[in-house]
Write an enzyme that holds these catalytic residues in place. Structure first.
Site, PDB file in Angstrom:
ATOM      1  N   ASN A  25       0.833  -1.194   0.000  1.00  0.00           N
ATOM      2  CA  ASN A  25       0.000   0.000   0.000  1.00  0.00           C
ATOM      3  C   ASN A  25       0.869   1.245   0.000  1.00  0.00           C
ATOM      4  O   ASN A  25       1.712   1.398  -0.894  1.00  0.00           O
ATOM      5  CB  ASN A  25      -1.086  -0.030   1.090  1.00  0.00           C
ATOM      6  CG  ASN A  25      -0.641  -0.249   2.499  1.00  0.00           C
ATOM      7  OD1 ASN A  25      -0.266  -1.361   2.869  1.00  0.00           O
ATOM      8  ND2 ASN A  25      -0.704   0.785   3.323  1.00  0.00           N
ATOM      9  N   ASP A  26       0.745   2.138   0.947  1.00  0.00           N
ATOM     10  CA  ASP A  26       1.296   3.489   0.847  1.00  0.00           C
ATOM     11  C   ASP A  26       2.768   3.539   0.436  1.00  0.00           C
ATOM     12  O   ASP A  26       3.610   2.847   1.029  1.00  0.00           O
ATOM     13  CB  ASP A  26       1.193   4.208   2.180  1.00  0.00           C
ATOM     14  CG  ASP A  26      -0.192   4.193   2.786  1.00  0.00           C
ATOM     15  OD1 ASP A  26      -1.080   3.526   2.234  1.00  0.00           O
ATOM     16  OD2 ASP A  26      -0.385   4.862   3.820  1.00  0.00           O
ATOM     17  N   PRO A  27       3.114   4.429  -0.519  1.00  0.00           N
ATOM     18  CA  PRO A  27       4.524   4.756  -0.728  1.00  0.00           C
ATOM     19  C   PRO A  27       5.018   5.586   0.456  1.00  0.00           C
ATOM     20  O   PRO A  27       4.314   6.474   0.944  1.00  0.00           O
ATOM     21  CB  PRO A  27       4.510   5.578  -2.020  1.00  0.00           C
ATOM     22  CG  PRO A  27       3.151   6.201  -2.054  1.00  0.00           C
ATOM     23  CD  PRO A  27       2.229   5.215  -1.390  1.00  0.00           C
TER      24      PRO A  27
END
Length: 582
Positions: A68-70
């Protein structure tokens, strides 16, 4: 001794005291949902075979499992770093660690071992998103959110174990963590995702942390003289009612003119600031542009912009938790974003992977000063091959003109349309304020006046499956309104998929220009589209059953009574990077 030298001395002393070997162990995160639904039965299912059908060819993703999130993108000593939330044990959210990859060109990526994993009391229940700051003496530091045993969200830091390692592979978490704990005025379970810190002219470091109070979204401001001891400012840098939790805040300057980026601490008369937040309630992002006043620690958006759910978005589609960084090598601000899957969790388990990062995008302020522009970094063009050209082609009502000679499932296409006349534009109802509400009922198959016209991406030969990306022009009282859509409703014959019609309005003077451009990066299960030179961007995730690999087609189409002309269309098949985390 200068401020920078004093700071370096303090930090070096701290690292000397706390330098230790960190044993990387995996700890499952149970009972903490935050923004992700929890599937305990799937979190740690091993993956033996990875389904390749819808895997992307040139987008960032690991060989298998959930991402998920960078996190904490940065350029340091000739190397680009991207950290990201990753489940090393399964294809759904859980067991989250900070995975780490490095690159010299933003296209080819070498995987390293996880940089941060739950291991200490201050992050034993989770190592969540954060940012990187490169300090004055060229020392990188990561700020991230950790969850303790009480599920209190804490702001921690990590530093490289060996600053001379070109890949910065090993990171340590000094024992003086956490740097910031929520006080009694802060919601301890909604306090996360610290931004890149910046050093003000007054010698104070500042960073933001996302939060909420009931339904008010908040960006708390913290200040420090030495980067080790932080105090909360008397008031948030900005907040807004009825927006809910502000995740993954991003705060950065942009010059009033030109396309260059600026380092995060730059201020001045010719600088504007951007505050972007990810909305936990809606699962999309919005941003405002305004002025930052460091003397009072306030950011004030321009009152001509919507500050709330209906505000401007960096992307109107499947795009979340974005994080930007300043690239000193090229003087660009570059933005990464996460595109989640739109299939079911069982689908993700079956195929053995979930989530990609979108192509990194250059970000700058539009000359109007009213919005940002986003465009794929130029490095992606190195993957182009076998160019195809179409010019001066009229497309009449009901026509579908195939673009042949290109690998339609894995390509990059740029097209400029000219519109001879706007007389047939449909009337615009001023109550139409949400573009997405228009896209589904006025889709590609519904005949219009000027439009719909654009591209049919990932289309089957019989057009049973296609993801249209298109424009439609309306006539309002005093101007023309341009709608851009990426409509996944006909993208697949498979049932049980989320197939939304994403849309945004495009701020162009179509009456004066009589032309509009579109670029789409097509990569098997993702279509990233950029309207009018990056004024409106939309990302769609799709899963065709017929338009797969060599059976995918690309068409230019028009379903408006007014003919449009393809002034120029350039398309390229796209190579795979030589290395993509393999």
């Amino acid at each position: 001794m200068s401020t920078a030298s004093k700071f370096y001395s303090v930090l070096t002393s701290t690292l000397f005291c706390y330098l230790a070997v960190i044993t990387f162990i995996g700890t499952a995160i149970n009972g903490v949902e935050a923004s992700h639904r929890i599937y305990p039965q799937f979190q740690s299912l091993s993956v033996d075979i990875v389904d390749q059908i819808h895997r992307t060819a040139y987008h960032f993703q690991p060989p298998k499992h959930w991402i998920n999130d960078p996190n904490a993108p940065m350029y340091y000593n000739g190397v680009y770093h991207l950290f990201y939330q990753y489940n090393p044990k399964g294809a759904v959210w859980g067991n989250i660690v900070w995975a780490h990859s490095v690159s010299t060109d933003l296209i080819n990526w070498i995987p390293l071992k996880p940089a941060i994993v739950p291991s200490e009391p201050f992050d034993i229940k989770g190592c969540w998103s954060g940012s990187a700051t490169v300090l004055p003496n060229n020392i990188p530091i990561i700020l991230y959110t950790g969850l303790d045993s009480n599920e209190t969200q804490l702001q921690n830091y990590a530093v490289p174990a060996n600053i001379s390692d070109p890949h910065l592979e090993n990171w340590i978490k000094p024992a003086n963590n956490p740097l910031v704990a929520p006080d009694h005025t802060v919601n301890r379970t909604a306090f996360r995702d610290p931004t890149t810190a910046w050093l003000g002219s007054d010698g104070w470091w500042r960073m933001l942390v996302g939060s909420k109070n009931k339904r008010r979204g908040i960006a708390h401001l913290y200040k420090s003289k030495d980067f080790m001891n932080w105090v909360k400012a008397k008031h948030p840098i900005h907040s807004r009612p009825d927006t809910g939790m502000w995740e993954c805040p991003d705060f950065f300057p942009v010059p009033k003119s030109g396309e260059n980026g600026l380092d995060v601490g730059i201020t001045g008369r010719d600088v504007r600031h951007v505050l972007k937040v990810s909305l936990d309630l809606t699962r999309y992002e919005y941003y405002t542009i305004g002025r930052y006043y460091p003397e009072i620690d306030r950011y004030i958006p321009y009152d001509t912009l919507v500050d709330g759910w209906a505000g401007l978005r960096p992307d109107y589609g499947n795009f979340y938790a974005s994080k930007s960084f300043f690239d000193p090598k090229t003087n660009r601000r570059i933005l990464w974003g996460w595109a989640n899957e739109s299939d079911s969790r069982q689908d993700d388990v079956d195929k053995g992977w979930a989530g990609i990062q979108t192509i990194p995008r250059k970000v700058w302020l539009d000359p109007s000063g009213k919005q940002l522009r986003l465009w794929p970094v130029e490095e992606v063009e190195k993957l182009r091959k076998d160019p195809v050209l179409m010019e001066n082609t009229a497309v009449e009502l009901g026509q579908h003109v195939e673009v042949t000679g290109v690998t339609a499932a894995q390509c990059d296409v740029e097209v400029s349309f000219t519109i001879p006349s706007l007389e047939k534009a449909e009337p615009f109802d001023p109550e139409w304020v949400n573009a997405q509400d228009l896209c589904a009922p006025m889709g590609a198959k519904k005949q219009g006046g000027v439009g719909p016209f654009g591209l049919l991406t990932l289309a089957s030969e019989d057009l049973e499956e296609a993801t249209p990306v298109f424009f439609r022009v309306f006539k309002a009282d005093t101007k023309y309104v341009v709608l851009m859509c990426s409509d996944a409703s006909s993208s697949s014959l498979k049932e049980g998929l989320y197939k939304p019609s994403f849309a945004g309005f495009v701020n162009v003077d179509i009456e004066a220009e009589k032309r509009i451009s579109l670029r789409s990066l097509i990569d098997h299960s993702v279509v990233e589209s950029f309207g009018a030179g990056g004024k409106t961007c939309i990302t769609s995730r799709v899963y065709p059953t017929k338009a797969v690999d060599g059976e995918a087609h690309l068409f230019v189409f028009n379903n408006g009574t007014e003919a449009v002309h393809v002034e120029k269309l350039s398309a390229w098949s796209m190579n795979r990077p030589l290395r993509m985390n393999n």
